[in-house]
Write a protein that holds these residues in place. Structure first.
Motif, PDB file in Angstrom:
ATOM      1  N   ALA A  86      13.057   5.963 -67.577  1.00  0.00           N
ATOM      2  CA  ALA A  86      14.002   5.054 -66.615  1.00  0.00           C
ATOM      3  C   ALA A  86      13.471   5.083 -65.303  1.00  0.00           C
ATOM      4  O   ALA A  86      12.518   5.534 -64.977  1.00  0.00           O
ATOM      5  N   ARG A  87      14.288   4.391 -64.293  1.00  0.00           N
ATOM      6  CA  ARG A  87      13.750   4.098 -63.122  1.00  0.00           C
ATOM      7  C   ARG A  87      14.663   3.846 -61.909  1.00  0.00           C
ATOM      8  O   ARG A  87      15.906   3.608 -62.336  1.00  0.00           O
ATOM      9  N   VAL A  88      14.306   4.103 -60.656  1.00  0.00           N
ATOM     10  CA  VAL A  88      15.299   4.061 -59.706  1.00  0.00           C
ATOM     11  C   VAL A  88      14.580   3.590 -58.624  1.00  0.00           C
ATOM     12  O   VAL A  88      13.479   3.829 -58.174  1.00  0.00           O
ATOM     13  N   ALA A  89      15.259   2.284 -58.061  1.00  0.00           N
ATOM     14  CA  ALA A  89      14.451   1.615 -56.890  1.00  0.00           C
ATOM     15  C   ALA A  89      14.927   2.192 -55.740  1.00  0.00           C
ATOM     16  O   ALA A  89      16.126   2.000 -55.266  1.00  0.00           O
ATOM     17  N   CYS A  90      14.324   2.909 -54.898  1.00  0.00           N
ATOM     18  CA  CYS A  90      14.586   3.607 -53.842  1.00  0.00           C
ATOM     19  C   CYS A  90      15.106   2.812 -52.778  1.00  0.00           C
ATOM     20  O   CYS A  90      15.922   3.319 -51.645  1.00  0.00           O
ATOM     21  N   ASP A  91      14.604   1.575 -52.341  1.00  0.00           N
ATOM     22  CA  ASP A  91      15.045   0.570 -51.697  1.00  0.00           C
ATOM     23  C   ASP A  91      16.314   0.141 -51.799  1.00  0.00           C
ATOM     24  O   ASP A  91      16.995  -0.423 -50.872  1.00  0.00           O
ATOM     25  N   ASP A  92      16.774   0.109 -53.086  1.00  0.00           N
ATOM     26  CA  ASP A  92      18.204  -0.361 -53.307  1.00  0.00           C
ATOM     27  C   ASP A  92      19.127   0.968 -53.354  1.00  0.00           C
ATOM     28  O   ASP A  92      20.619   0.804 -53.039  1.00  0.00           O
ATOM     29  N   TRP A  93      18.723   2.183 -53.768  1.00  0.00           N
ATOM     30  CA  TRP A  93      19.466   3.252 -54.011  1.00  0.00           C
ATOM     31  C   TRP A  93      18.969   4.571 -53.185  1.00  0.00           C
ATOM     32  O   TRP A  93      18.665   5.411 -53.951  1.00  0.00           O
ATOM     33  N   PRO A  94      18.721   4.427 -51.778  1.00  0.00           N
ATOM     34  CA  PRO A  94      18.176   5.532 -51.060  1.00  0.00           C
ATOM     35  C   PRO A  94      18.935   6.865 -51.288  1.00  0.00           C
ATOM     36  O   PRO A  94      18.211   8.027 -51.032  1.00  0.00           O
ATOM     37  N   ASP A  95      20.440   6.958 -51.530  1.00  0.00           N
ATOM     38  CA  ASP A  95      21.247   7.956 -51.526  1.00  0.00           C
ATOM     39  C   ASP A  95      20.593   8.721 -52.833  1.00  0.00           C
ATOM     40  O   ASP A  95      20.540  10.068 -52.835  1.00  0.00           O
ATOM     41  N   VAL A  96      20.464   8.183 -53.944  1.00  0.00           N
ATOM     42  CA  VAL A  96      19.947   8.687 -55.166  1.00  0.00           C
ATOM     43  C   VAL A  96      18.672   9.261 -55.063  1.00  0.00           C
ATOM     44  O   VAL A  96      18.668  10.540 -55.321  1.00  0.00           O
ATOM     45  N   CYS A  97      18.013   8.697 -54.405  1.00  0.00           N
ATOM     46  CA  CYS A  97      16.754   9.330 -54.145  1.00  0.00           C
ATOM     47  C   CYS A  97      16.773  10.627 -53.015  1.00  0.00           C
ATOM     48  O   CYS A  97      15.713  11.400 -53.376  1.00  0.00           O
ATOM     49  N   GLN A  98      17.323  10.333 -52.167  1.00  0.00           N
ATOM     50  CA  GLN A  98      17.661  11.453 -51.083  1.00  0.00           C
ATOM     51  C   GLN A  98      17.955  12.811 -51.630  1.00  0.00           C
ATOM     52  O   GLN A  98      17.682  13.803 -51.621  1.00  0.00           O
ATOM     53  N   LEU A  99      19.097  12.712 -52.563  1.00  0.00           N
ATOM     54  CA  LEU A  99      19.466  13.552 -53.447  1.00  0.00           C
ATOM     55  C   LEU A  99      18.542  14.428 -54.257  1.00  0.00           C
ATOM     56  O   LEU A  99      18.763  15.529 -54.518  1.00  0.00           O
ATOM     57  N   ASN A 100      17.547  13.505 -54.758  1.00  0.00           N
ATOM     58  CA  ASN A 100      16.508  14.082 -55.498  1.00  0.00           C
ATOM     59  C   ASN A 100      15.386  14.571 -55.006  1.00  0.00           C
ATOM     60  O   ASN A 100      14.324  14.684 -55.570  1.00  0.00           O
ATOM     61  N   ASN A 101      15.391  14.665 -53.593  1.00  0.00           N
ATOM     62  CA  ASN A 101      14.179  15.194 -52.839  1.00  0.00           C
ATOM     63  C   ASN A 101      12.974  14.180 -52.969  1.00  0.00           C
ATOM     64  O   ASN A 101      12.019  14.645 -53.028  1.00  0.00           O
ATOM     65  N   VAL A 102      13.242  12.883 -52.915  1.00  0.00           N
ATOM     66  CA  VAL A 102      11.924  11.889 -53.176  1.00  0.00           C
ATOM     67  C   VAL A 102      11.424  11.617 -51.791  1.00  0.00           C
ATOM     68  O   VAL A 102      12.316  11.093 -50.981  1.00  0.00           O
ATOM     69  N   SER A 103      10.285  11.894 -51.413  1.00  0.00           N
ATOM     70  CA  SER A 103       9.747  11.706 -50.198  1.00  0.00           C
ATOM     71  C   SER A 103       8.458  11.077 -50.228  1.00  0.00           C
ATOM     72  O   SER A 103       7.876  10.750 -49.226  1.00  0.00           O
ATOM     73  N   SER A 104       7.998  10.597 -51.545  1.00  0.00           N
ATOM     74  CA  SER A 104       6.635   9.959 -51.650  1.00  0.00           C
ATOM     75  C   SER A 104       6.892   8.871 -52.689  1.00  0.00           C
ATOM     76  O   SER A 104       7.701   9.209 -53.547  1.00  0.00           O
ATOM     77  N   TYR A 105       6.031   8.149 -52.861  1.00  0.00           N
ATOM     78  CA  TYR A 105       6.307   6.935 -53.731  1.00  0.00           C
ATOM     79  C   TYR A 105       5.296   6.303 -54.544  1.00  0.00           C
ATOM     80  O   TYR A 105       4.203   6.228 -53.401  1.00  0.00           O
ATOM     81  N   PRO A 106       5.027   5.941 -55.679  1.00  0.00           N
ATOM     82  CA  PRO A 106       6.089   6.437 -56.753  1.00  0.00           C
ATOM     83  C   PRO A 106       5.973   7.812 -57.212  1.00  0.00           C
ATOM     84  O   PRO A 106       4.957   8.409 -56.974  1.00  0.00           O
ATOM     85  N   VAL A 107       6.937   8.539 -57.536  1.00  0.00           N
ATOM     86  CA  VAL A 107       7.020   9.831 -58.046  1.00  0.00           C
ATOM     87  C   VAL A 107       7.880   9.832 -59.460  1.00  0.00           C
ATOM     88  O   VAL A 107       8.706   9.122 -59.315  1.00  0.00           O
ATOM     89  N   THR A 108       7.354  10.737 -60.432  1.00  0.00           N
ATOM     90  CA  THR A 108       8.128  10.823 -61.611  1.00  0.00           C
ATOM     91  C   THR A 108       8.799  12.085 -61.770  1.00  0.00           C
ATOM     92  O   THR A 108       7.928  13.317 -61.737  1.00  0.00           O
ATOM     93  N   LYS A 109      10.016  12.473 -61.917  1.00  0.00           N
ATOM     94  CA  LYS A 109      10.643  13.552 -62.181  1.00  0.00           C
ATOM     95  C   LYS A 109      11.080  13.653 -63.606  1.00  0.00           C
ATOM     96  O   LYS A 109      11.764  12.621 -64.054  1.00  0.00           O
ATOM     97  N   VAL A 110      11.270  14.704 -64.100  1.00  0.00           N
ATOM     98  CA  VAL A 110      11.736  15.284 -65.547  1.00  0.00           C
ATOM     99  C   VAL A 110      12.965  16.120 -65.271  1.00  0.00           C
ATOM    100  O   VAL A 110      13.158  16.824 -64.767  1.00  0.00           O
TER     101      VAL A 110
END
Length: 833
Positions: A471-495
């Motif tokens: 699945a995928r999340v566009a962080c420029d559309d959903w920055p809150d989802v990415c912030q909650l998952n500690n995303v600080s670099s792009y692209p990053v893949t989390k399991v």
């Protein structure tokens, strides 16, 4: 005579095409509009073919076609093809204009009759129009082969008579097909031309490198030099892209002699005037007979690729030798074969005087340089066409450049759905395993990785559930989802497993690596093994599945609880990277351990494709998890790998010198592989293929040691930049190699070359954006400090003390909203009006 005239006309045309743009409509005139009264006479004229378009409506989409039709007419006159246009609105030819779809095709006439109707949607540019017309013109002379049997029949028919030029084309209507057919028109009396649009024809006929080529390719089958009773013809593959000027040079070179003697007065040979690469067979009087035989064999094998020159050092002058090489003594170590790439002064000395290895080495050397030159030429042309701007304005980020060029490619992301603040938590609850790519839609690296995600999702699709774990999340559309998952670099893949975060994916950002990672995540870690048969099946069956080349076996007894817990914890950390199995029965562990020389408790890393170190047992303390994880990662690497861009970081991070064997074969590989397996030297032994067109080996060796022959053993110290060439290429014994490595390490042997430090900085001061950011940050910091200092002084002078319950001017207020949570919001207090 007619064939010679055709070829002469064609060569003149090619010379013109190479030196200037093919089309200039205003200069060459336009397609004639044919009056209805003259139509019958027009299509019955003595031209080879007549192409007519019946014009009915003024449509915007016809504009490009009519321009291309007009342009094609300009140069097809030289091939005796005339073009015409009938205006069905003003002066119709009733026989054709009355047909409702007449304007959807180009009609090709031969002797008053319609020879072909070419659909307009296949005539999209100048090349496709010319290609299709050539196909109609030469349909009886240039067969389209359907199977390797058809090609075999052609060989038998022309055996001992005429050479065959065969090509695989992706389709009729391409530029490459047009070029091929132009040569078929010009040289049809000299060679037999044939082609196939099914690559399997070339593969089944076992044409050279047929399975490797991805773009249209061309082969010469030298049937004229074979006996009538021969079964197959010797082959030469044209190794460059099918471009008009390059194919012409190639066909001309086929007419040169197999080899010539070195001119005594330093005159040019026929090869040099044709700008061919040169191969010198160097000999003296005592070895001349053997050398002439070798020159003849090489000349036949390299026909069309290089010119072979016999150089007798007892005959030519010292000045001639000095004009070739500064090290004339090396030329006198006869017999020896030396290659010189066109336009270069360097000589490449071969370490063989045996036809088989020599031909392969020379072909690869020549091919590598030609492909590099062709690629540079292509990039230069593209830059000139697409970027008619100063050099400093050209994109120098290769990823961004690649993404830009493929910007119109459509990605199928059906099975890697985009998630929102609502669907993200729902998906984690629904699926036991979810692998999520967090990215920025405008970021080039994110865009590049999305291509891999698309391919991976299709490979991982489960037909039963019609979905994949991706699945995928566009962080420029959903920055809150990415912030909650500690995303600080792009692209990053989390399991995520069972709704909980498990780990980040840290592998290569390509399709195969991602697919293998997900497949391994779907297996237990570790798998408990209860018999020798299960251990064997676990290792062989799963390794053969291809997801990984490495299996890790934990061998423990019933009483080794601490070791079992440590291994299990390490297995969870390494899940997705390796197959991990665990034996918890002491008797079984001892039986399996005996197979690998491991004690119990113990850990063994088993490697599928490592010939020189197929397994390695762990000798440390198993209950220390960091040491165990580090061992498994390092032991999983092959002990004598082929160095590639993908595995380079894994070895470079070890901070050891590289000892690289370039162009090794058989005994040479075996000798260095055995030395590497002892692990006695603090270096990384590796090899590089210089014979494959996809390898960087030849280019890298040229950069390290320009005059090196093959095989070459080179040490590279990346820390200091020193490059050392092994001086005994014919003796790769352990004693010699070990002594040389130690000498390089302790400073007894001086470097042959030094790597130049290259810095990737801005091309102009005005482009140093990082410096601007730093400067802006420093300026802001200074202003803040000055303001703070002034405020402190003011507060002290007024005797100000803040009250404990006073609210500051800016306050962070966490809120819940339409998404999982809103990003930090700065609330500025103000007086209501």
């Amino acid at each position: 005579m007619a064939g010679c005239l055709k070829a002469s006309v064609f060569i003149c045309l090619v010379t013109f095409l190479v030196t200037c743009t093919l089309v200039a409509t205003k200069e060459f005139g336009v397609v004639n509009t044919v009056p209805s009264a003259e139509f019958e006479g027009f299509i019955g004229s003595p031209s080879t073919l007549t192409a007519v378009y019946f014009y009915k409506r003024q449509l915007q989409r016809l504009k490009n076609f009519l321009q291309a039709f007009n342009s094609t007419a300009s140069f097809m006159k030289l091939y005796q093809v005339q073009f015409g246009r009938v205006n069905c609105d003003i002066d119709p030819v009733a026989t054709y204009c009355d047909k409702p779809d007449v304007d959807q095709s180009v009609f090709i006439f031969r002797n008053d009759h319609v020879a072909a109707k070419l659909a307009l949607d296949t005539m999209y540019d100048k090349d496709s129009i010319a290609s299709n017309i050539f196909q109609v013109m030469l349909s009886s002379e240039v067969p389209v082969l359907q199977s390797w049997i058809d090609l075999s029949h052609q060989e038998q028919r022309y055996m001992g008579d005429k050479d065959i030029i065969f090509s695989w084309q992706k389709a009729i209507g391409t530029y490459e097909h047009r070029v091929f057919m132009e040569f078929a028109f010009a040289y049809g009396s000299t060679y037999k031309f044939a082609f196939a649009t099914n690559k399997k024809v070339a593969e089944d006929a076992e044409l050279r490198d047929a399975k490797m080529v991805k773009e249209p390719a061309l082969w010469v089958l030298h049937c004229s030099e074979e006996e009538k009773t021969a079964k197959t013809c010797r082959q030469t593959r044209f190794r460059l892209p099918i471009v008009l000027s390059d194919v012409l040079a190639f066909l001309r070179s086929l007419k040169t002699p197999y080899y010539v003697d070195m001119p005594l007065n330093q005159e040019l040979t026929p090869y040099e005037s044709m700008k061919l690469d040169l191969v010198y067979v160097v000999t003296d009087n005592s070895n001349e007979h053997e050398a002439r035989e070798m020159a003849d064999k090489l000349g036949k094998a390299l026909r069309g690729q290089a010119g072979v020159i016999l150089l007798n050092i007892d005959v030519v002058s010292e000045a001639t030798l000095e004009s070739l090489a500064t090290d004339t003594e090396r030329l006198k170590e006869v017999p020896v074969v030396v290659a010189q790439i066109n336009g270069q002064d360097n000589l490449h000395f071969m370490h063989h005087f045996n036809e088989g290895p020599l031909v392969e080495d020379l072909e690869v050397l020549i091919s590598e340089h030609r492909q590099t030159a062709a690629e540079r030429k292509r990039v230069t042309q593209e830059n000139e066409e697409e970027f008619d701007v100063p050099e400093e304005e050209i994109q120098d980020d290769v990823v961004a450049e690649a993404v830009y060029r493929s910007r119109y490619a459509q990605l199928d992301l059906t099975y890697a759905p985009a998630l929102t603040d609502k669907t993200f938590p729902a998906t984690l609850k629904e699926k036991p395993l979810v692998v999520v790519v967090f990215y920025l839609s405008w970021d080039p690296r994110s865009a590049a990785f999305l291509g891999s995600c698309s391919e991976a999702s299709l490979a991982l699709k489960d037909d039963t559930s019609n979905s994949s774990p991706l699945a995928r999340v566009a962080c420029d559309d959903w920055p809150d989802v990415c912030q909650l998952n500690n995303v600080s670099s792009y692209p990053v893949t989390k399991v995520f497993r069972d709704g909980q975060y498990l780990k980040d994916y840290t592998g290569m950002l390509d399709t195969t690596a991602l697919v293998n990672f997900v497949k391994l995540l779907q297996l237990p870690a570790p798998v408990e093994l209860k018999s020798v048969e299960e251990v064997t099946n676990f290792r062989e069956d799963l390794l053969s599945a291809g997801a990984t080349n490495t299996a890790v076996l934990g061998l423990m007894g019933q009483d080794d609880q601490a070791e079992v817990e440590t291994f299990t914890s390490a297995a969870r950390e390494l899940q997705g990277d390796f197959l991990l199995g665990l034996v918890k029965d002491k008797a079984l562990a001892q039986e399996v351990g005996a197979m690998y020389g491991s004690s119990v408790p113990g850990v063994v890393v088993v490697k599928k494709d490592d010939k020189y170190q197929p397994f390695k047992p762990f000798s440390g303390k198993i209950f220390h998890k960091p040491s165990l994880v580090k061992f498994i990662r390092l032991a999983s690497l092959p002990i004598f790998p082929e160095l590639t861009p993908k595995n380079f970081p894994s070895f470079f991070i070890q901070d050891k010198p590289f000892v690289i064997l370039f162009g090794g074969r058989g005994e040479e590989l075996e000798s260095i592989g055995q030395i590497a397996a002892t692990e006695e030297l603090p270096v990384i032994f590796c090899q590089m293929n210089v014979f494959s067109p996809t390898s960087l080996g030849a280019e890298l060796l040229q950069h390290y040691v320009p005059d090196a022959g093959l095989p070459a053993l080179v040490m590279v110290k990346h820390k200091t930049g020193g490059v050392f060439e092994y001086p005994y290429p014919d003796d790769l014994s352990k004693e010699k190699v070990t002594g040389w490595v130690r000498g390089c390490e302790n400073g007894d042997i001086l470097a042959n070359n030094e790597l130049q430090e290259e810095k990737w900085g801005p091309m102009m001061p005005g482009y140093d954006f990082l410096a601007f950011i730093d400067a802006e940050g420093d300026s802001a910091k200074q202003k803040t400090e000055a303001h703070h200092h002034h405020k402190v002084e003011h507060d002290e002078s007024e005797g100000y003390e803040p009250e404990e319950d006073e609210v500051p001017e800016e306050e962070e207020v966490p809120t819940e909203g339409s998404r999982l949570s809103k990003p930090d919001v700065k609330v500025h207090k103000h007086n209501e009006l």
